[in-house]
Design a protein around this motif. Structure first.
Motif, PDB file in Angstrom:
ATOM      1  N   GLY A   1       0.809  -1.209   0.000  1.00 23.95           N
ATOM      2  CA  GLY A   1       0.000   0.000   0.000  1.00 23.95           C
ATOM      3  C   GLY A   1       0.844   1.261   0.000  1.00 23.95           C
ATOM      4  N   PHE A   2       1.868   1.308   0.844  1.00 23.62           N
ATOM      5  CA  PHE A   2       2.753   2.469   0.876  1.00 23.62           C
ATOM      6  C   PHE A   2       3.462   2.652  -0.468  1.00 23.62           C
ATOM      7  CE2 PHE A   2       2.723   2.240   5.636  1.00 23.62           C
ATOM      8  CZ  PHE A   2       2.342   3.551   5.851  1.00 23.62           C
TER       9      PHE A   2
ATOM     10  N   ALA B   1       3.100   5.794  -3.190  1.00 23.25           N
ATOM     11  CA  ALA B   1       4.297   6.535  -3.594  1.00 23.25           C
ATOM     12  C   ALA B   1       4.384   6.588  -5.111  1.00 23.25           C
ATOM     13  CB  ALA B   1       5.548   5.881  -3.005  1.00 23.25           C
ATOM     14  N   LEU B   2       4.160   5.444  -5.769  1.00 21.62           N
ATOM     15  CA  LEU B   2       4.174   5.416  -7.232  1.00 21.62           C
ATOM     16  C   LEU B   2       3.052   6.274  -7.796  1.00 21.62           C
ATOM     17  CD1 LEU B   2       5.283   4.288  -9.893  1.00 21.62           C
ATOM     18  CD2 LEU B   2       3.754   2.318  -9.595  1.00 21.62           C
ATOM     19  N   ASN B   3       1.892   6.235  -7.168  1.00 26.04           N
ATOM     20  CA  ASN B   3       0.788   7.081  -7.623  1.00 26.04           C
ATOM     21  C   ASN B   3       1.165   8.559  -7.565  1.00 26.04           C
ATOM     22  OD1 ASN B   3      -1.665   8.798  -6.126  1.00 26.04           O
ATOM     23  ND2 ASN B   3      -2.254   7.815  -8.043  1.00 26.04           N
ATOM     24  N   ASP B   4       1.860   8.975  -6.499  1.00 32.14           N
ATOM     25  CA  ASP B   4       2.307  10.368  -6.402  1.00 32.14           C
ATOM     26  C   ASP B   4       3.224  10.734  -7.562  1.00 32.14           C
ATOM     27  OD1 ASP B   4       0.910  11.115  -4.170  1.00 32.14           O
ATOM     28  OD2 ASP B   4       2.580  10.932  -2.776  1.00 32.14           O
TER      29      ASP B   4
ATOM     30  N   THR C   1       9.467   5.376  -3.990  1.00 33.08           N
ATOM     31  CA  THR C   1       9.163   4.395  -5.039  1.00 33.08           C
ATOM     32  C   THR C   1      10.396   3.562  -5.367  1.00 33.08           C
ATOM     33  OG1 THR C   1       7.462   5.837  -5.980  1.00 33.08           O
ATOM     34  CG2 THR C   1       8.339   4.104  -7.396  1.00 33.08           C
ATOM     35  N   ALA C   2      11.546   4.224  -5.489  1.00 32.57           N
ATOM     36  CA  ALA C   2      12.784   3.496  -5.771  1.00 32.57           C
ATOM     37  C   ALA C   2      13.156   2.566  -4.625  1.00 32.57           C
ATOM     38  CB  ALA C   2      13.918   4.490  -6.053  1.00 32.57           C
ATOM     39  N   ALA C   3      13.004   3.057  -3.397  1.00 33.40           N
ATOM     40  CA  ALA C   3      13.381   2.251  -2.231  1.00 33.40           C
ATOM     41  C   ALA C   3      12.439   1.072  -2.020  1.00 33.40           C
ATOM     42  CB  ALA C   3      13.406   3.135  -0.979  1.00 33.40           C
ATOM     43  N   TRP C   4      11.181   1.255  -2.368  1.00 31.48           N
ATOM     44  CA  TRP C   4      10.168   0.228  -2.114  1.00 31.48           C
ATOM     45  C   TRP C   4       9.763  -0.539  -3.372  1.00 31.48           C
ATOM     46  CZ3 TRP C   4       6.679   4.187   0.902  1.00 31.48           C
ATOM     47  CH2 TRP C   4       7.312   4.510   2.112  1.00 31.48           C
TER      48      TRP C   4
ATOM     49  N   GLN D   1       6.713  -5.385  -6.457  1.00 32.23           N
ATOM     50  CA  GLN D   1       6.849  -6.638  -7.193  1.00 32.23           C
ATOM     51  C   GLN D   1       6.325  -7.838  -6.415  1.00 32.23           C
ATOM     52  OE1 GLN D   1      11.158  -6.354  -7.888  1.00 32.23           O
ATOM     53  NE2 GLN D   1      10.715  -6.035 -10.063  1.00 32.23           N
ATOM     54  N   GLY D   2       5.928  -7.629  -5.174  1.00 29.67           N
ATOM     55  CA  GLY D   2       5.490  -8.733  -4.337  1.00 29.67           C
ATOM     56  C   GLY D   2       3.991  -8.832  -4.177  1.00 29.67           C
ATOM     57  N   LEU D   3       3.232  -8.263  -5.129  1.00 33.00           N
ATOM     58  CA  LEU D   3       1.777  -8.268  -4.993  1.00 33.00           C
ATOM     59  C   LEU D   3       1.186  -9.664  -5.213  1.00 33.00           C
ATOM     60  CD1 LEU D   3      -0.915  -6.776  -4.667  1.00 33.00           C
ATOM     61  CD2 LEU D   3      -0.837  -6.249  -7.108  1.00 33.00           C
TER      62      LEU D   3
END
Length: 249
Positions: free
Chosen positions: A10-11, A15-18, A214-217, A222-224
């Motif tokens: 979710g986090f 972040a990607l949405n932002d 986004t880069a850090a997470w 990829q784990g969805l």
């Protein structure tokens, strides 16, 4: 696909949405600057035309949605071609991170970039209500198929509930977090001075933080998809024979 939803995902998703949301707005602004050579005022989700001009240039009005559609359809391409859970997870995420349902919902409510673009493109040829329903048709045509492809990719028992959740929940979170909280702070003057490309410092700070997150997470995105359970390997035939052989002193 059998999804494994978690707070980490979710986090990372928001972040990607932002990041995608800000690039959407920058697409508007950059195109308008190329045509008119100026930047208008803006906040986190609304960009306005240059002062003294009648709104956006026509191309600038549709530039943001075109970027969002490109991301959605790139997600479909990745989702359909990926051979690994990580790849399918990213494809599914890219479909929903630009908030396709939000584009449809906004058009239904009579707003959105698509309605403004069509009203200006067809000015004098259609009424305001007609431009609204043309915008609804446009968003359904361009956002509906990616949602359908994502639905098709899911395992049957829960796919309707999951798709509904991915359509509605991000819309609610973004409304509260961005439209109410962040725009509220910006309206109160928090880092409101434009610093680059006509963008307030507060928007730039949030974008940079979202980009770093986004880069850090990225691995969380990829784990969805739930990893398949691999059964324990049985022993080899030789091992079985050795285990069955009698022991001699």
């Amino acid at each position: 696909m059998d999804l494994k939803l978690s707070w980490k995902y979710g986090f990372a998703f928001f972040a990607l949405n932002d990041v995608i949301s800000e690039l959407h707005e920058q697409s508007h602004m950059a195109t308008n600057w190329l045509i008119y050579g100026c930047f208008g005022p803006r906040d986190f989700n609304n960009v306005h035309g240059c002062a003294g001009m009648d709104g956006f240039a026509l191309a600038a009005g549709i530039a943001g949605p075109l970027f969002s559609y490109l991301v959605m359809w790139a997600g479909v391409w990745v989702l359909m071609r990926a051979a690994t859970p990580a790849g399918r997870s990213m494809g599914f995420t890219l479909v929903f991170a630009p908030l396709p349902f939000a584009r449809i919902f906004t058009a239904l409510m009579g707003g959105g970039d698509e309605r403004g673009f069509l009203a200006k493109l067809l000015e004098g040829a259609v009424t305001v209500p007609q431009s609204r329903w043309l915008a609804v048709a446009m968003t359904l045509l361009l956002c509906g198929p990616p949602i359908w492809f994502a639905w098709r990719a899911l395992a049957k028992p829960r796919r309707g509930t999951i798709i509904a959740g991915f359509c509605v929940m991000p819309l609610l979170v973004v409304f509260a977090y961005k439209f109410v909280v962040l725009n509220g702070l910006l309206a109160r003057g928090v880092l409101a001075e434009p610093v680059i490309f006509g963008t307030p410092a507060f928007v730039v700070v949030v974008f940079v933080l979202a980009l770093v997150a986004t880069a850090a997470w990225w691995a969380w995105l990829q784990g969805l998809e739930r990893q398949p359970v691999v059964p324990a390997q049985a022993g080899t035939h030789a091992d079985a024979e050795l285990a069955a052989a009698p022991l001699h002193d």
